[in-house]
Design a protein around this motif. Structure first.
Motif, PDB file in Angstrom:
ATOM      1  N   GLN A 144      -4.452  -7.585  -7.233  1.00  0.00           N
ATOM      2  CA  GLN A 144      -3.670  -7.938  -6.041  1.00  0.00           C
ATOM      3  C   GLN A 144      -3.317  -6.693  -5.236  1.00  0.00           C
ATOM      4  OE1 GLN A 144      -0.467 -10.162  -8.068  1.00  0.00           O
ATOM      5  NE2 GLN A 144      -1.070 -11.986  -6.923  1.00  0.00           N
ATOM      6  N   THR A 145      -2.916  -5.630  -5.945  1.00  0.00           N
ATOM      7  CA  THR A 145      -2.555  -4.375  -5.275  1.00  0.00           C
ATOM      8  C   THR A 145      -3.766  -3.776  -4.578  1.00  0.00           C
ATOM      9  OG1 THR A 145      -0.851  -3.964  -6.945  1.00  0.00           O
ATOM     10  CG2 THR A 145      -1.580  -2.075  -5.636  1.00  0.00           C
ATOM     11  N   ASN A 146      -4.940  -3.837  -5.210  1.00  0.00           N
ATOM     12  CA  ASN A 146      -6.160  -3.287  -4.611  1.00  0.00           C
ATOM     13  C   ASN A 146      -6.515  -4.000  -3.310  1.00  0.00           C
ATOM     14  OD1 ASN A 146      -6.498  -1.374  -6.578  1.00  0.00           O
ATOM     15  ND2 ASN A 146      -7.946  -2.579  -7.808  1.00  0.00           N
ATOM     16  N   VAL A 147      -6.379  -5.312  -3.292  1.00  0.00           N
ATOM     17  CA  VAL A 147      -6.654  -6.070  -2.060  1.00  0.00           C
ATOM     18  C   VAL A 147      -5.694  -5.622  -0.961  1.00  0.00           C
ATOM     19  CG1 VAL A 147      -6.544  -8.354  -0.984  1.00  0.00           C
ATOM     20  CG2 VAL A 147      -7.629  -8.080  -3.227  1.00  0.00           C
ATOM     21  N   LEU A 148      -4.427  -5.526  -1.302  1.00  0.00           N
ATOM     22  CA  LEU A 148      -3.423  -5.124  -0.313  1.00  0.00           C
ATOM     23  C   LEU A 148      -3.684  -3.708   0.183  1.00  0.00           C
ATOM     24  CD1 LEU A 148      -0.787  -5.814   1.178  1.00  0.00           C
ATOM     25  CD2 LEU A 148       0.469  -4.910  -0.786  1.00  0.00           C
ATOM     26  N   ASN A 149      -3.940  -2.772  -0.755  1.00  0.00           N
ATOM     27  CA  ASN A 149      -4.181  -1.377  -0.363  1.00  0.00           C
ATOM     28  C   ASN A 149      -5.455  -1.232   0.468  1.00  0.00           C
ATOM     29  OD1 ASN A 149      -1.879  -0.551  -1.660  1.00  0.00           O
ATOM     30  ND2 ASN A 149      -2.922   0.102  -3.534  1.00  0.00           N
ATOM     31  N   SER A 150      -6.483  -2.019   0.130  1.00  0.00           N
ATOM     32  CA  SER A 150      -7.741  -1.965   0.897  1.00  0.00           C
ATOM     33  C   SER A 150      -7.508  -2.400   2.336  1.00  0.00           C
ATOM     34  CB  SER A 150      -8.797  -2.863   0.252  1.00  0.00           C
ATOM     35  OG  SER A 150      -9.120  -2.419  -1.045  1.00  0.00           O
ATOM     36  N   LYS A 151      -6.704  -3.443   2.518  1.00  0.00           N
ATOM     37  CA  LYS A 151      -6.407  -3.931   3.873  1.00  0.00           C
ATOM     38  C   LYS A 151      -5.559  -2.930   4.645  1.00  0.00           C
ATOM     39  CE  LYS A 151      -6.733  -8.878   2.815  1.00  0.00           C
ATOM     40  NZ  LYS A 151      -5.996 -10.176   2.724  1.00  0.00           N
ATOM     41  N   ILE A 152      -4.596  -2.313   3.961  1.00  0.00           N
ATOM     42  CA  ILE A 152      -3.746  -1.314   4.628  1.00  0.00           C
ATOM     43  C   ILE A 152      -4.568  -0.094   5.030  1.00  0.00           C
ATOM     44  CG2 ILE A 152      -1.829   0.288   4.276  1.00  0.00           C
ATOM     45  CD1 ILE A 152      -0.528  -1.838   2.485  1.00  0.00           C
ATOM     46  N   ALA A 153      -5.393   0.388   4.093  1.00  0.00           N
ATOM     47  CA  ALA A 153      -6.210   1.581   4.374  1.00  0.00           C
ATOM     48  C   ALA A 153      -7.181   1.324   5.519  1.00  0.00           C
ATOM     49  CB  ALA A 153      -6.968   1.989   3.109  1.00  0.00           C
ATOM     50  N   PHE A 154      -7.806   0.152   5.525  1.00  0.00           N
ATOM     51  CA  PHE A 154      -8.737  -0.200   6.598  1.00  0.00           C
ATOM     52  C   PHE A 154      -8.024  -0.249   7.946  1.00  0.00           C
ATOM     53  CE2 PHE A 154     -10.684  -3.756   9.080  1.00  0.00           C
ATOM     54  CZ  PHE A 154     -11.810  -3.061   9.495  1.00  0.00           C
ATOM     55  N   THR A 155      -6.851  -0.892   7.979  1.00  0.00           N
ATOM     56  CA  THR A 155      -6.096  -1.010   9.227  1.00  0.00           C
ATOM     57  C   THR A 155      -5.683   0.361   9.750  1.00  0.00           C
ATOM     58  OG1 THR A 155      -5.254  -3.180   8.556  1.00  0.00           O
ATOM     59  CG2 THR A 155      -4.055  -2.051  10.301  1.00  0.00           C
ATOM     60  N   GLU A 156      -5.216   1.232   8.832  1.00  0.00           N
ATOM     61  CA  GLU A 156      -4.798   2.576   9.249  1.00  0.00           C
ATOM     62  C   GLU A 156      -5.975   3.384   9.785  1.00  0.00           C
ATOM     63  OE1 GLU A 156      -2.928   4.181   5.808  1.00  0.00           O
ATOM     64  OE2 GLU A 156      -0.984   3.205   6.200  1.00  0.00           O
ATOM     65  N   ALA A 157      -7.113   3.346   9.089  1.00  0.00           N
ATOM     66  CA  ALA A 157      -8.299   4.092   9.525  1.00  0.00           C
ATOM     67  C   ALA A 157      -8.809   3.561  10.866  1.00  0.00           C
ATOM     68  CB  ALA A 157      -9.393   3.996   8.464  1.00  0.00           C
ATOM     69  N   ALA A 220     -12.808  -6.231  -3.222  1.00  0.00           N
ATOM     70  CA  ALA A 220     -11.497  -6.345  -3.877  1.00  0.00           C
ATOM     71  C   ALA A 220     -11.069  -7.808  -3.988  1.00  0.00           C
ATOM     72  CB  ALA A 220     -10.455  -5.537  -3.109  1.00  0.00           C
ATOM     73  N   GLU A 221     -11.294  -8.573  -2.906  1.00  0.00           N
ATOM     74  CA  GLU A 221     -10.932  -9.991  -2.919  1.00  0.00           C
ATOM     75  C   GLU A 221     -11.808 -10.780  -3.887  1.00  0.00           C
ATOM     76  OE1 GLU A 221     -11.165 -11.091   1.193  1.00  0.00           O
ATOM     77  OE2 GLU A 221      -9.000 -10.798   1.489  1.00  0.00           O
ATOM     78  N   SER A 222     -13.086 -10.409  -3.963  1.00  0.00           N
ATOM     79  CA  SER A 222     -14.001 -11.090  -4.879  1.00  0.00           C
ATOM     80  C   SER A 222     -13.555 -10.902  -6.329  1.00  0.00           C
ATOM     81  CB  SER A 222     -15.424 -10.564  -4.683  1.00  0.00           C
ATOM     82  OG  SER A 222     -16.307 -11.186  -5.591  1.00  0.00           O
ATOM     83  N   HIS A 223     -13.143  -9.680  -6.646  1.00  0.00           N
ATOM     84  CA  HIS A 223     -12.650  -9.406  -7.996  1.00  0.00           C
ATOM     85  C   HIS A 223     -11.369 -10.190  -8.273  1.00  0.00           C
ATOM     86  CE1 HIS A 223     -11.771  -7.423 -11.703  1.00  0.00           C
ATOM     87  NE2 HIS A 223     -10.658  -6.867 -11.234  1.00  0.00           N
ATOM     88  N   LEU A 224     -10.464 -10.206  -7.284  1.00  0.00           N
ATOM     89  CA  LEU A 224      -9.211 -10.958  -7.453  1.00  0.00           C
ATOM     90  C   LEU A 224      -9.495 -12.449  -7.615  1.00  0.00           C
ATOM     91  CD1 LEU A 224      -6.120 -11.141  -7.457  1.00  0.00           C
ATOM     92  CD2 LEU A 224      -6.191 -11.241  -4.949  1.00  0.00           C
ATOM     93  N   ASN A 225     -10.426 -12.979  -6.817  1.00  0.00           N
ATOM     94  CA  ASN A 225     -10.752 -14.408  -6.906  1.00  0.00           C
ATOM     95  C   ASN A 225     -11.337 -14.778  -8.266  1.00  0.00           C
ATOM     96  OD1 ASN A 225      -9.850 -15.010  -4.342  1.00  0.00           O
ATOM     97  ND2 ASN A 225     -11.839 -14.634  -3.377  1.00  0.00           N
ATOM     98  N   SER A 226     -12.099 -13.836  -8.851  1.00  0.00           N
ATOM     99  CA  SER A 226     -12.652 -14.109 -10.184  1.00  0.00           C
ATOM    100  C   SER A 226     -11.531 -14.225 -11.214  1.00  0.00           C
ATOM    101  CB  SER A 226     -13.640 -13.015 -10.591  1.00  0.00           C
ATOM    102  OG  SER A 226     -12.968 -11.779 -10.810  1.00  0.00           O
ATOM    103  N   LEU A 227     -10.465 -13.445 -11.019  1.00  0.00           N
ATOM    104  CA  LEU A 227      -9.305 -13.534 -11.913  1.00  0.00           C
ATOM    105  C   LEU A 227      -8.441 -14.756 -11.597  1.00  0.00           C
ATOM    106  CD1 LEU A 227      -8.194  -9.777 -11.998  1.00  0.00           C
ATOM    107  CD2 LEU A 227      -9.566 -11.007 -13.683  1.00  0.00           C
TER     108      LEU A 227
END
Length: 561
Positions: A144-157, A220-227
């Motif tokens: 869950q944290t990875n999905v959130l951090n990926s979205k934040i990092a993408f938005t910032e970049a 990241a979302e694919s991994h989260l969805n598998s869980l």
């Protein structure tokens, strides 16, 4: 009486001289028959002194535990030998039990450890535990944290690159303007091509950034969805088990009537506005009383229900006071269970006969003020057509617009403002919306107040189980404010002015009666207090700006009590 009989049929003591009622009690609006009052008193004497169970009703300040007031019911019955007695019941559970000595049993015991409900409940709890374990697992939290951090990092970049692109675009524009003045056409043409290549380069960078960022998020979302998948499967299994369990429970609640016919909850609620029975249906005192009476060949004579304990935070409930059965859960059930009984008529459905002309206190070419009688509707109801509006339509056949600018409760008397045209109606309605209309009510309260003036702020919403009654609800209620001023105390009662700032349904009645309000119901309040010859609440004065003359207008009428 400190102990209840082991049997459920309790002899009705000292009932000599009390005649039997001609009809059974209409449970949703009634004055308790003397036999019901006698039975209730005997039950209350038991509750005051009993040692058979422990439950914190909130009446003993030294008792610990969660305070839960409770609705109790008594049904006066006659056995096959002609002996009068009464049955007792409580709504829901009491002392964490469905079965207590002397109280009739529930229609279906959901607390039976060997029954399917408790077994199903155990299965549901096991599934909930599995879901909780999976949702709290470190790997799941990390995903869950990875999905959130990926979205934040993408938005910032993305924001950083877009800002750079915007700044460089402005810089290139400035270079173009400068190049026009200083470069030859041949040099300027090559310079412009260089600038264009820079612009294309930035667009390529933006495209790659979006592609890479979206890919990281997707991974990241694919991994989260598998869980999430096993959690989703467990929740689907839980929903199916819960629905199956609920259906089986509804089928287990089998209700008899006086004709000997049986219906379960699903059949009873099938043709209502809510085909799915509300939670707790069949667990109130009244259905339990009827069921036991029918199963044991006891003839129902009369019934009553009373509150025992501290008042809850939302409802208006007073210790030892009688109340009607709830409507959303009990009305369909009791409608079936009372078939075959001769029951009192529903007084609410009686057509109101008011043969006199309405008292018009003020009238001009644009508006009028009528003094509405108590127990007379402002507008036509579901079963009653006679109202102030219908009378005004007859009195003003050529008037346009909605006519009535506001309303009063059926039981409240006093001033109602009537517009004779759409234009006047809109002007007056705007004043109500802006709260520039000032109203004063006179009420007689059933007690003496400690303060001479003050303000009540209690948000209100409709009680979905008991329309049209209102609840105090801080989560979903609408703001409701009332100022008050004591006029005089008279024989243990208080005459008071109410100045409503808002105009919620039953606002003054709830603000007077509620434990967080004045704790003193209005005399004659059949919903929140004790019924009398009338509700002692009267809209005595109103002040507003005349829509046409623009002059301030204050109109009063005599208080009838």
């Amino acid at each position: 009486m400190s102990h209840f009989r082991t049997s459920f049929f309790h002899p009705l003591e000292n009932n000599l001289g009390i005649n039997l009622p001609d009809k059974f009690t209409f449970p949703f609006y009634y004055e308790p028959h003397p036999l019901s009052v006698l039975a209730a008193k005997q039950l209350q004497n038991y509750l005051e002194t009993q040692t058979d169970f422990t439950h914190n009703f909130g009446l003993n300040p030294n008792q610990s535990g969660l305070i839960i007031g409770k609705m109790f019911g008594v049904m006066v019955v006659k056995n096959t030998e002609g002996t009068l007695g009464y049955l007792a019941a409580f709504s829901g559970k009491l002392a964490d039990s469905n079965h207590l000595k002397g109280f009739v049993p529930t229609v279906y015991n959901t607390l039976n450890e060997a029954g399917f409900y408790k077994k199903g409940e155990t299965q549901l709890n096991a599934i909930n535990t599995q879901i909780e374990i999976l949702e709290q697992a470190p790997a799941f939290k990390m995903a869950q944290t990875n999905v959130l951090n990926s979205k934040i990092a993408f938005t910032e970049a993305l924001n950083v690159l877009k800002a750079e692109i915007k700044a460089e675009k402005q810089n290139r524009n400035q270079q173009r303007e400068a190049g026009k003045q200083s470069m030859s056409p041949e040099v300027y043409e090559k310079f412009i091509e260089t600038l264009n290549q820079q612009s294309i380069g930035y667009q390529i960078r933006l495209k790659h950034l979006k592609k890479d960022g979206e890919q990281r998020i997707q991974e990241a979302e694919s991994h989260l969805n598998s869980l999430k998948q096993p959690i989703k499967e467990l929740k689907t299994k839980r929903a199916a088990l819960s629905a199956s369990l609920q259906k089986r429970i509804h089928e287990q609640y089998q209700f008899l009537n006086a004709n000997g016919d049986t219906k379960d909850l699903l059949a009873i609620f099938k043709n209502t506005t809510s085909p799915i029975p509300p939670a707790g249906s069949g667990e109130c005192a009244a259905p339990k009383l009827f069921q036991y009476a029918y199963e044991n060949k006891l003839q129902p004579i009369a019934m009553a229900e009373f509150w025992w304990g501290a008042s809850p935070k939302s409802e208006v409930r007073k210790h030892q006071q009688f109340y009607p059965s709830c409507r959303s859960k009990c009305e369909p059930i009791l409608g079936h269970m009372m078939q075959g009984l001769v029951v009192d008529d529903n007084p609410i459905e009686d057509q109101i006969i008011f043969n006199q002309a309405l008292d018009i206190v003020y009238e001009d070419a644009h508006l009028l003020l009528v003094n509405k009688p108590h127990e007379f509707l402002s507008v036509p109801g579901k079963n009653i057509s006679e109202s102030v509006l219908s009378r005004m339509q007859q009195y003003l056949p050529h008037a346009t617009g909605p006519l009535l600018v506001h309303r009063l409760d059926m039981s409240t008397s006093g001033l109602l403002l009537v517009a004779k045209s759409q234009r006047v109606y809109k002007h007056l309605q705007k004043q109500f919306i802006e709260r520039s209309v000032k109203k004063r009510y006179v009420a007689l309260l059933d007690g003496v107040l400690p303060n001479t003036e003050g303000t009540i702020n209690l948000p209100l919403r409709v009680d979905l189980d008991n329309r049209p009654q209102q609840l105090v609800c801080y989560a979903h209620g609408k703001p409701a404010t009332t100022n008050y001023q004591v006029i005089a105390a008279e024989n243990g009662k208080t005459r008071i002015y109410f100045y409503p700032i808002t105009g919620r349904t039953h606002q003054l009645r709830v603000h007077a009666a509620h434990s967080e309000g004045l704790k003193t119901p209005i005399v004659g309040d059949d919903l929140y207090g004790t019924k009398a010859n009338r509700l002692h609440l009267h809209a005595e004065r109103i002040s507003f700006t005349h829509p046409i003359t623009k002059e301030g207008l204050t109109v009063s009428c005599e208080v009838p009590f």
